[in-house]
Design a protein around this motif. Structure first.
Motif, mmCIF file in Angstrom:
data_model
loop_
_atom_site.group_PDB
_atom_site.id
_atom_site.type_symbol
_atom_site.label_atom_id
_atom_site.label_comp_id
_atom_site.label_asym_id
_atom_site.label_seq_id
_atom_site.Cartn_x
_atom_site.Cartn_y
_atom_site.Cartn_z
ATOM 1 N N GLN B 6 0.840 -1.195 0.000
ATOM 2 C CA GLN B 6 0.000 0.000 0.000
ATOM 3 C C GLN B 6 0.873 1.242 0.000
ATOM 4 O O GLN B 6 1.952 1.263 0.590
ATOM 5 C CB GLN B 6 -0.898 0.033 1.243
ATOM 6 C CG GLN B 6 -1.958 -1.054 1.260
ATOM 7 C CD GLN B 6 -2.908 -0.866 2.420
ATOM 8 O OE1 GLN B 6 -2.975 -1.699 3.325
ATOM 9 N NE2 GLN B 6 -3.683 0.218 2.393
ATOM 10 N N CYS B 23 -3.041 0.444 -3.917
ATOM 11 C CA CYS B 23 -2.843 -0.918 -3.415
ATOM 12 C C CYS B 23 -2.417 -1.847 -4.540
ATOM 13 O O CYS B 23 -3.003 -1.842 -5.635
ATOM 14 C CB CYS B 23 -4.135 -1.451 -2.798
ATOM 15 S SG CYS B 23 -4.051 -3.182 -2.271
ATOM 16 N N LEU B 32 -10.031 -8.579 -3.843
ATOM 17 C CA LEU B 32 -9.360 -7.434 -3.236
ATOM 18 C C LEU B 32 -10.362 -6.681 -2.377
ATOM 19 O O LEU B 32 -11.504 -6.470 -2.790
ATOM 20 C CB LEU B 32 -8.764 -6.503 -4.301
ATOM 21 C CG LEU B 32 -7.979 -5.304 -3.729
ATOM 22 C CD1 LEU B 32 -6.704 -5.063 -4.520
ATOM 23 C CD2 LEU B 32 -8.826 -4.058 -3.669
ATOM 24 N N TRP B 34 -11.029 -3.363 0.506
ATOM 25 C CA TRP B 34 -10.636 -2.136 1.185
ATOM 26 C C TRP B 34 -11.368 -2.069 2.520
ATOM 27 O O TRP B 34 -12.605 -2.137 2.572
ATOM 28 C CB TRP B 34 -10.973 -0.901 0.351
ATOM 29 C CG TRP B 34 -10.042 -0.645 -0.786
ATOM 30 C CD1 TRP B 34 -10.240 -0.921 -2.110
ATOM 31 C CD2 TRP B 34 -8.750 -0.009 -0.708
ATOM 32 N NE1 TRP B 34 -9.155 -0.517 -2.852
ATOM 33 C CE2 TRP B 34 -8.228 0.052 -2.023
ATOM 34 C CE3 TRP B 34 -7.985 0.519 0.341
ATOM 35 C CZ2 TRP B 34 -6.982 0.611 -2.313
ATOM 36 C CZ3 TRP B 34 -6.755 1.070 0.048
ATOM 37 C CH2 TRP B 34 -6.268 1.111 -1.260
ATOM 38 N N TYR B 48 -15.422 -4.560 -1.893
ATOM 39 C CA TYR B 48 -14.518 -5.586 -2.352
ATOM 40 C C TYR B 48 -14.775 -5.934 -3.812
ATOM 41 O O TYR B 48 -15.883 -5.741 -4.335
ATOM 42 C CB TYR B 48 -14.517 -6.826 -1.451
ATOM 43 C CG TYR B 48 -15.708 -7.744 -1.513
ATOM 44 C CD1 TYR B 48 -16.801 -7.559 -0.682
ATOM 45 C CD2 TYR B 48 -15.712 -8.865 -2.351
ATOM 46 C CE1 TYR B 48 -17.868 -8.436 -0.684
ATOM 47 C CE2 TYR B 48 -16.784 -9.745 -2.366
ATOM 48 C CZ TYR B 48 -17.853 -9.527 -1.521
ATOM 49 O OH TYR B 48 -18.918 -10.396 -1.531
ATOM 50 N N ALA B 67 -13.848 3.719 -5.544
ATOM 51 C CA ALA B 67 -12.754 2.754 -5.678
ATOM 52 C C ALA B 67 -12.769 2.174 -7.076
ATOM 53 O O ALA B 67 -13.830 1.975 -7.664
ATOM 54 C CB ALA B 67 -12.865 1.653 -4.638
ATOM 55 N N SER B 75 -5.223 -1.245 -7.446
ATOM 56 C CA SER B 75 -6.514 -0.689 -7.065
ATOM 57 C C SER B 75 -6.287 0.656 -6.383
ATOM 58 O O SER B 75 -5.233 0.889 -5.776
ATOM 59 C CB SER B 75 -7.255 -1.625 -6.116
ATOM 60 O OG SER B 75 -8.482 -1.055 -5.681
ATOM 61 N N CYS B 92 -5.787 -2.334 2.682
ATOM 62 C CA CYS B 92 -6.108 -3.135 1.516
ATOM 63 C C CYS B 92 -5.740 -4.578 1.841
ATOM 64 O O CYS B 92 -4.753 -4.833 2.552
ATOM 65 C CB CYS B 92 -5.310 -2.629 0.314
ATOM 66 S SG CYS B 92 -5.539 -3.578 -1.197
ATOM 67 N N SER B 94 -6.012 -8.859 0.168
ATOM 68 C CA SER B 94 -6.366 -9.706 -0.968
ATOM 69 C C SER B 94 -6.451 -11.161 -0.525
ATOM 70 O O SER B 94 -5.877 -11.542 0.500
ATOM 71 C CB SER B 94 -5.370 -9.538 -2.125
ATOM 72 O OG SER B 94 -4.095 -10.062 -1.796
#
Lengths: 111, 112
Positions: B6, B23, B32, B34, B48, B67, B75, B92, B94
């Motif tokens: 990040q 990110c 992914l 947030w 997401y 986003a 992202s 962030c 994943s």
């Protein structure tokens, strides 16, 4: 709606004094329960995944267990380096990707 | 192995300014997320993505937040205009399928 409740909010232990943290959850169907450790200024660090009641996972002084309504994180003979906030999260069958987190338990282990 | 990356790690800006958080997820991960973390509200999911497509943005506080995920390796989370109540740590994360999420170290955002 999925709910996750952790207790206690904070726990202070002497080095070597074993204890357990609780995570109670309400979901329509459990796709996974996750335990994380978070140190100050860092992101949550993954510890364990549990998928079904009766399952147990261990890593060093930590052991996680799962029932149909709650999970426990047992800390055996903790050391000061085990001091952190421990977070529990659930993923339900209704929301494929989403992880719902509890508020966490802040653990302090003193020498 | 590289984890979730990040940037920036810290951001201090004045109210009304645009803020962009970035990110890079773990290679091969198809989800992914947030999240925002505050003392009062803990970790809250904002939005997401799955395979670069937004799936659930119900946690985005209001229209000031947006986003994007233009490709599998990048992202952004944008706040425009920013307000003091947006001050928080933004994470962030994943994951591969419905496996565990792996988090970055976050962006500490302060809006003055």
């Amino acid at each position: 709606e999925d709910q996750v409740t952790q207790s206690p909010e904070a726990l202070r232990l002497q080095e070597g004094e074993s204890s357990s943290l609780n995570c109670s959850y309400t979901v329509s169907g459990l796709r996974g329960l996750f335990w994380y450790r978070q140190d100050p200024g860092k992101g949550p660090e993954f510890l364990f995944t549990l998928y079904s009641a009766g399952e147990e996972k261990e890593k060093e002084r930590l052991k996680a267990t799962l029932t149909k309504k709650e999970s426990f994180l047992h800390i055996t003979a903790p050391k000061p380096e085990d001091s952190a906030t421990y977070l529990c999260a659930v993923r339900s069958t209704d929301s494929w990707g989403k992880l719902q987190f509890g508020a966490g338990t802040q653990v302090v282990v003193t020498p | 192995d590289a984890g979730v990356i990040q940037s920036p790690r810290h951001e201090v800006t004045e109210m009304g300014q645009e803020v962009t958080l970035r990110c890079k997820p773990i290679s091969g991960h198809d989800y992914l997320f947030w999240y925002r973390q505050t003392m009062m509200r803990g970790l809250e999911l904002l939005i997401y993505f799955n395979n670069n497509v937004p799936i659930d943005d119900s946690g985005m506080p209001e229209d000031r937040f947006s986003a994007k995920m233009p490709n599998a390796s990048f992202s952004t989370l944008k706040i425009q205009p920013s307000e003091p109540r947006d001050s928080a740590v933004y994470f962030c994360a994943s994951s591969a399928g419905t496996g565990p999420c792996f988090f970055g170290d976050g962006t500490r955002l302060s809006i003055l």
